[in-house]
Write a protein that holds these residues in place. Structure first.
Motif, PDB file in Angstrom:
ATOM      1  N   LYS A 138       0.550  -1.148   0.192  1.00 13.87           N
ATOM      2  CA  LYS A 138      -0.331  -0.045   0.209  1.00 13.87           C
ATOM      3  C   LYS A 138       0.668   0.961   0.295  1.00 13.87           C
ATOM      4  CE  LYS A 138      -3.692  -1.868   2.399  1.00 13.87           C
ATOM      5  NZ  LYS A 138      -4.841  -2.245   3.398  1.00 13.87           N
ATOM      6  N   THR A 139       2.099   0.921   0.548  1.00 17.59           N
ATOM      7  CA  THR A 139       2.900   2.139   1.081  1.00 17.59           C
ATOM      8  C   THR A 139       3.196   2.565  -0.375  1.00 17.59           C
ATOM      9  OG1 THR A 139       2.936   2.421   3.269  1.00 17.59           O
ATOM     10  CG2 THR A 139       4.723   3.132   2.422  1.00 17.59           C
ATOM     11  N   ILE A 140       3.973   1.921  -0.593  1.00 17.23           N
ATOM     12  CA  ILE A 140       4.652   1.712  -2.147  1.00 17.23           C
ATOM     13  C   ILE A 140       3.421   2.030  -3.363  1.00 17.23           C
ATOM     14  CG2 ILE A 140       5.940   0.292  -4.098  1.00 17.23           C
ATOM     15  CD1 ILE A 140       7.738   1.033  -1.910  1.00 17.23           C
ATOM     16  N   GLY A 141       2.711   1.443  -3.420  1.00 19.38           N
ATOM     17  CA  GLY A 141       1.754   2.456  -4.020  1.00 19.38           C
ATOM     18  C   GLY A 141       0.945   3.480  -4.401  1.00 19.38           C
ATOM     19  N   PHE A 142       1.271   3.964  -3.161  1.00 18.03           N
ATOM     20  CA  PHE A 142       0.711   5.639  -2.911  1.00 18.03           C
ATOM     21  C   PHE A 142       2.094   6.398  -3.445  1.00 18.03           C
ATOM     22  CE2 PHE A 142       0.920   9.937  -1.204  1.00 18.03           C
ATOM     23  CZ  PHE A 142      -1.117  10.127  -0.660  1.00 18.03           C
ATOM     24  N   ASN A 179       9.996   8.456  -0.913  1.00 18.60           N
ATOM     25  CA  ASN A 179       9.136   9.363  -2.078  1.00 18.60           C
ATOM     26  C   ASN A 179       9.418  10.668  -1.836  1.00 18.60           C
ATOM     27  OD1 ASN A 179       6.285   9.548  -2.608  1.00 18.60           O
ATOM     28  ND2 ASN A 179       6.650  10.722  -0.851  1.00 18.60           N
ATOM     29  N   MET A 180       9.735  11.027  -2.938  1.00 15.93           N
ATOM     30  CA  MET A 180       9.980  12.840  -3.173  1.00 15.93           C
ATOM     31  C   MET A 180       8.933  13.527  -4.371  1.00 15.93           C
ATOM     32  SD  MET A 180      12.112  13.611  -1.391  1.00 15.93           S
ATOM     33  CE  MET A 180      14.058  11.809   0.085  1.00 15.93           C
ATOM     34  N   ASP A 181       8.027  13.363  -4.543  1.00 15.70           N
ATOM     35  CA  ASP A 181       7.145  14.157  -5.158  1.00 15.70           C
ATOM     36  C   ASP A 181       7.603  15.011  -5.517  1.00 15.70           C
ATOM     37  OD1 ASP A 181       6.018  11.835  -4.084  1.00 15.70           O
ATOM     38  OD2 ASP A 181       3.424  12.808  -3.665  1.00 15.70           O
ATOM     39  N   GLY A 182       7.971  16.273  -4.654  1.00 12.58           N
ATOM     40  CA  GLY A 182       8.350  17.101  -5.566  1.00 12.58           C
ATOM     41  C   GLY A 182       9.697  17.755  -5.799  1.00 12.58           C
ATOM     42  N   THR A 183      10.154  16.606  -5.635  1.00 11.37           N
ATOM     43  CA  THR A 183      12.083  16.644  -5.847  1.00 11.37           C
ATOM     44  C   THR A 183      11.134  15.648  -7.698  1.00 11.37           C
ATOM     45  OG1 THR A 183      13.098  16.244  -4.077  1.00 11.37           O
ATOM     46  CG2 THR A 183      14.036  15.451  -6.510  1.00 11.37           C
ATOM     47  N   ALA A 184      10.600  15.320  -7.680  1.00 12.34           N
ATOM     48  CA  ALA A 184      10.554  14.012  -9.327  1.00 12.34           C
ATOM     49  C   ALA A 184       9.990  15.237 -10.522  1.00 12.34           C
ATOM     50  CB  ALA A 184       9.401  13.482  -8.844  1.00 12.34           C
ATOM     51  N   VAL A 213       9.957  11.009 -17.854  1.00 10.57           N
ATOM     52  CA  VAL A 213       9.250  10.684 -16.534  1.00 10.57           C
ATOM     53  C   VAL A 213       9.941   9.861 -16.142  1.00 10.57           C
ATOM     54  CG1 VAL A 213       7.243   9.831 -16.178  1.00 10.57           C
ATOM     55  CG2 VAL A 213       7.215  11.675 -17.888  1.00 10.57           C
ATOM     56  N   VAL A 214      10.063   8.659 -16.112  1.00 15.69           N
ATOM     57  CA  VAL A 214      10.978   7.475 -16.494  1.00 15.69           C
ATOM     58  C   VAL A 214      11.871   7.736 -15.729  1.00 15.69           C
ATOM     59  CG1 VAL A 214      11.588   5.070 -16.759  1.00 15.69           C
ATOM     60  CG2 VAL A 214       9.584   5.909 -17.802  1.00 15.69           C
ATOM     61  N   SER A 215      12.581   8.542 -15.678  1.00 19.40           N
ATOM     62  CA  SER A 215      14.130   9.146 -15.165  1.00 19.40           C
ATOM     63  C   SER A 215      13.414  10.268 -14.321  1.00 19.40           C
ATOM     64  CB  SER A 215      14.721   9.421 -16.393  1.00 19.40           C
ATOM     65  OG  SER A 215      15.400   8.717 -17.521  1.00 19.40           O
ATOM     66  N   ALA A 216      12.971  10.702 -13.792  1.00 21.82           N
ATOM     67  CA  ALA A 216      12.338  11.994 -13.306  1.00 21.82           C
ATOM     68  C   ALA A 216      12.290  10.876 -11.543  1.00 21.82           C
ATOM     69  CB  ALA A 216      11.084  12.242 -13.195  1.00 21.82           C
ATOM     70  N   LEU A 217      10.873   9.705 -12.127  1.00 22.95           N
ATOM     71  CA  LEU A 217      10.792   8.674 -10.646  1.00 22.95           C
ATOM     72  C   LEU A 217      11.673   8.404 -10.426  1.00 22.95           C
ATOM     73  CD1 LEU A 217       7.628   8.057 -10.082  1.00 22.95           C
ATOM     74  CD2 LEU A 217       6.792   5.801 -11.876  1.00 22.95           C
ATOM     75  N   LEU A 218      12.660   7.515 -10.887  1.00 25.19           N
ATOM     76  CA  LEU A 218      13.147   6.434 -10.498  1.00 25.19           C
ATOM     77  C   LEU A 218      14.791   7.116 -10.059  1.00 25.19           C
ATOM     78  CD1 LEU A 218      14.010   4.235 -13.636  1.00 25.19           C
ATOM     79  CD2 LEU A 218      12.441   3.582 -11.446  1.00 25.19           C
ATOM     80  N   THR A 219      15.354   8.242 -10.875  1.00 26.13           N
ATOM     81  CA  THR A 219      16.280   9.241  -9.777  1.00 26.13           C
ATOM     82  C   THR A 219      15.589  10.102  -8.375  1.00 26.13           C
ATOM     83  OG1 THR A 219      15.856  11.064 -10.992  1.00 26.13           O
ATOM     84  CG2 THR A 219      17.692   9.674 -12.545  1.00 26.13           C
ATOM     85  N   SER A 220      14.439  10.257  -8.549  1.00 24.57           N
ATOM     86  CA  SER A 220      14.118  11.198  -6.984  1.00 24.57           C
ATOM     87  C   SER A 220      13.648  10.096  -5.910  1.00 24.57           C
ATOM     88  CB  SER A 220      12.450  11.664  -7.586  1.00 24.57           C
ATOM     89  OG  SER A 220      11.651  10.368  -7.323  1.00 24.57           O
ATOM     90  N   GLY A 222       3.723  14.612   0.750  1.00 21.10           N
ATOM     91  CA  GLY A 222       3.048  13.490   0.535  1.00 21.10           C
ATOM     92  C   GLY A 222       3.811  12.690   0.611  1.00 21.10           C
ATOM     93  N   ASP A 223       4.613  12.805   1.920  1.00 14.72           N
ATOM     94  CA  ASP A 223       4.802  11.593   2.984  1.00 14.72           C
ATOM     95  C   ASP A 223       3.286  10.916   3.889  1.00 14.72           C
ATOM     96  OD1 ASP A 223       7.073  11.114   1.392  1.00 14.72           O
ATOM     97  OD2 ASP A 223       8.710  11.848   3.210  1.00 14.72           O
ATOM     98  N   SER A 224       3.420  12.337   4.597  1.00 15.38           N
ATOM     99  CA  SER A 224       1.900  12.658   5.598  1.00 15.38           C
ATOM    100  C   SER A 224       0.813  11.716   5.356  1.00 15.38           C
ATOM    101  CB  SER A 224       2.044  13.995   6.162  1.00 15.38           C
ATOM    102  OG  SER A 224       1.585  14.506   5.268  1.00 15.38           O
ATOM    103  N   CYS A 225       0.762  12.267   4.023  1.00 10.76           N
ATOM    104  CA  CYS A 225      -0.096  12.317   2.978  1.00 10.76           C
ATOM    105  C   CYS A 225      -0.264  10.519   3.289  1.00 10.76           C
ATOM    106  CB  CYS A 225      -0.248  12.714   1.535  1.00 10.76           C
ATOM    107  SG  CYS A 225      -0.527  14.205   2.312  1.00 10.76           S
ATOM    108  N   ALA A 226       0.583   9.657   2.782  1.00  7.53           N
ATOM    109  CA  ALA A 226       1.593   8.652   2.838  1.00  7.53           C
ATOM    110  C   ALA A 226       0.867   7.598   3.291  1.00  7.53           C
ATOM    111  CB  ALA A 226       1.973   7.864   1.949  1.00  7.53           C
ATOM    112  N   ALA A 227       1.495   8.145   4.606  1.00  8.39           N
ATOM    113  CA  ALA A 227       0.698   8.088   6.103  1.00  8.39           C
ATOM    114  C   ALA A 227      -0.748   8.047   6.581  1.00  8.39           C
ATOM    115  CB  ALA A 227       1.193   8.894   7.266  1.00  8.39           C
ATOM    116  N   VAL A 228      -1.654   8.794   5.867  1.00 11.11           N
ATOM    117  CA  VAL A 228      -2.492   8.788   6.733  1.00 11.11           C
ATOM    118  C   VAL A 228      -3.531   7.685   5.807  1.00 11.11           C
ATOM    119  CG1 VAL A 228      -5.205  10.138   6.193  1.00 11.11           C
ATOM    120  CG2 VAL A 228      -2.690  11.897   7.053  1.00 11.11           C
ATOM    121  N   VAL A 229      -3.042   7.922   4.677  1.00 14.50           N
ATOM    122  CA  VAL A 229      -4.099   7.655   3.039  1.00 14.50           C
ATOM    123  C   VAL A 229      -4.174   5.536   3.770  1.00 14.50           C
ATOM    124  CG1 VAL A 229      -4.456   6.493   1.211  1.00 14.50           C
ATOM    125  CG2 VAL A 229      -4.101   8.670   1.571  1.00 14.50           C
ATOM    126  N   VAL A 230      -2.751   5.190   3.953  1.00 21.04           N
ATOM    127  CA  VAL A 230      -2.165   3.632   4.565  1.00 21.04           C
ATOM    128  C   VAL A 230      -3.380   3.452   6.069  1.00 21.04           C
ATOM    129  CG1 VAL A 230      -0.708   2.838   5.108  1.00 21.04           C
ATOM    130  CG2 VAL A 230      -0.376   3.693   3.442  1.00 21.04           C
TER     131      VAL A 230
END
Length: 442
Positions: free
Chosen positions: A81-85, A326-331, A358-365, A416-424
């Motif tokens: 669930k965490t990785i999915g979010f 998890n680096m939403d803003g960085t990606a 897109v793929v590189s930003a997702l993976l390098t983040s 984004g990290d805190s949102c993941a904690a709440v959703v999970v």
């Protein structure tokens, strides 16, 4: 300098601008040319030091992050669930940035690449001439792309020689792919063998983070040396031309922060996003001030548990993991920066090339250390993988406006990290009355 990095960097930036303007005001020949050239030399050393980190930092962080998941207790359902979010929120962030940078097109003036920015993005006259040739041959708006572009992308993901790929600018995506596969394979080994490799790569990653901190500790000097020649060549006009790019990044981060993440909280978590904003205000201010998601982690943990009501079990699993992968803003920032540089250099990126971004930003983040300005390493990697000319000069010219953006994107990362904690937590059956949609909800 710990805790005050942004003030030192901002001070270095202001000092560099002041010196460059003074040198520009002096008649030619009235000052030693070695001042500007000396700055170029120091700046080159700083750039080389950062480039040195790219491959080992990305490899160790990706392998350590993926392999380390296999040893976490109760990883199955909670980890999935965490990785999915995190994957969903990062992808949405990148797409927001991609859409806005293509709509606003901050690298263009009247539909053409900005000459001032092109000057700032060029290191020498020779490379400038080569970039101009690329601009003419690949003019903006040219959509004549071959169907083989996307096929070539997937070929680059699987290089025949991984060691050669590590030294080839166009094959760094293959290094990331190999690192992902290597990390997954480690989790399939027997316990003792797996753990020894996990320990090795986690320790190696910690070593690379320490070295990265050492290099970034010299950032004020490096940025001073890099900005002096840029301002000397372009004047304050550079900052005016970067304003649209600056606002594009802020608009993208703001959309993700105020629209995308609250929507995920409401739809997936069925909680009140406004209440969660209030619960996280201390952590968000800390993230904004330090530009470090890692340094903010203790405050994030306390805010999520005490103010939002997430259990210690869920928070202690999702938040440390989020501070690492998890680096939403960085990606989002990486995506906007790369497309912006391509626009300035007159490179029209088709679907295949933007998919690479897109793929590189997702993976390098995932591999970006949670320390100030570490995303510069990832931007260098993506620019080189996209075969954009003058990648190094462009990446470092962006430093002129990077610091306030770094503070903003770190706040987005932490939220984004805190949102993941709440959703999970909600998916695990936790009630979270502090965030209830209705005032009188139990």
């Amino acid at each position: 300098m710990k805790g005050k990095e942004h003030w030192f960097i901002l001070g270095a930036l202001l000092a560099a601008v002041l010196l460059a303007l003074i040198l520009r005001a002096v008649p030619p020949g009235a000052f030693p040319a070695t001042i500007v050239e000396g700055c170029r030399f120091v700046g080159d050393i700083f750039k080389l030091a950062l480039k040195m980190l790219i491959v080992p930092l990305i490899v160790t962080s990706v392998i350590a992050g993926i392999a380390g998941l296999g040893g976490m207790e109760g990883f199955g359902r909670l980890g999935g669930k965490t990785i999915g979010f995190y994957a969903l929120s990062s992808l949405l962030a990148i797409l927001v940035g991609l859409v806005l940078v293509n709509l606003i097109r901050p690298g263009l003036e009247d539909g053409k690449p900005s000459k001032v920015l092109q000057t700032a993005f060029r290191e020498t006259q020779e490379t400038a001439g080569e970039a101009e040739k690329n601009r003419v041959s690949q003019a903006m708006g040219n959509s004549d792309r071959k169907a083989s572009d996307l096929r070539d992308l997937f070929k680059k993901m699987f290089p025949e020689n991984i060691f050669a790929a590590a030294t080839d600018n166009g094959q760094l995506l293959g290094v990331i792919t190999f690192s992902l596969l290597f990390g997954i394979a480690i989790t399939k080994l027997p316990g003792a063998q797996s753990q020894s490799l996990v320990d090795f790569f986690q320790a190696s990653n910690e070593v690379m983070v320490i070295i990265t901190r050492w290099v970034m500790a010299t950032a004020p000097v490096g940025i001073f040396a890099l900005i002096v020649p840029v301002i000397f060549d372009t004047g304050l006009e550079l900052f005016a031309k970067m304003a649209t790019y600056f606002m594009t990044v802020l608009a993208s981060l703001g959309f993700h922060f105020f629209i995308t993440l609250p929507a995920l909280l409401f739809v997936l978590g069925r909680v009140n996003p406004f209440k969660h904003f209030g619960a996280m205000k201390t952590a968000l201010l800390m993230a904004f001030s330090t530009s470090s998601s890692s340094a903010t982690l203790p405050v994030t943990l306390r805010s999520v548990q005490d103010n939002s009501g997430v259990s210690k079990r869920t928070a202690s699993f999702t938040l440390p993991l989020g501070a690492t992968v998890n680096m939403d803003g960085t990606a989002l920032y990486e995506c906007v920066a790369v497309i912006f540089v391509a626009q300035v250099m007159g490179i029209s990126l088709g679907f295949g090339e933007q998919f690479v971004v897109v793929v590189s930003a997702l993976l390098t983040s995932v591999g970006v250390a949670g320390i100030p300005s570490a995303s510069l390493v990832a931007i260098l990697l993506i620019l080189k993988s996209s075969n954009i000319p003058n990648a190094e000069a462009a990446a470092f010219a962006i430093l002129a406006v990077d610091r306030p953006l770094d503070m903003c994107r770190t706040a987005v990362n932490v939220f984004g990290d805190s949102c993941a904690a709440v959703v999970v937590a909600r998916s695990e059956g936790e009630e979270l009355p502090q965030l209830a949609l209705k005032k009188n909800a139990a």
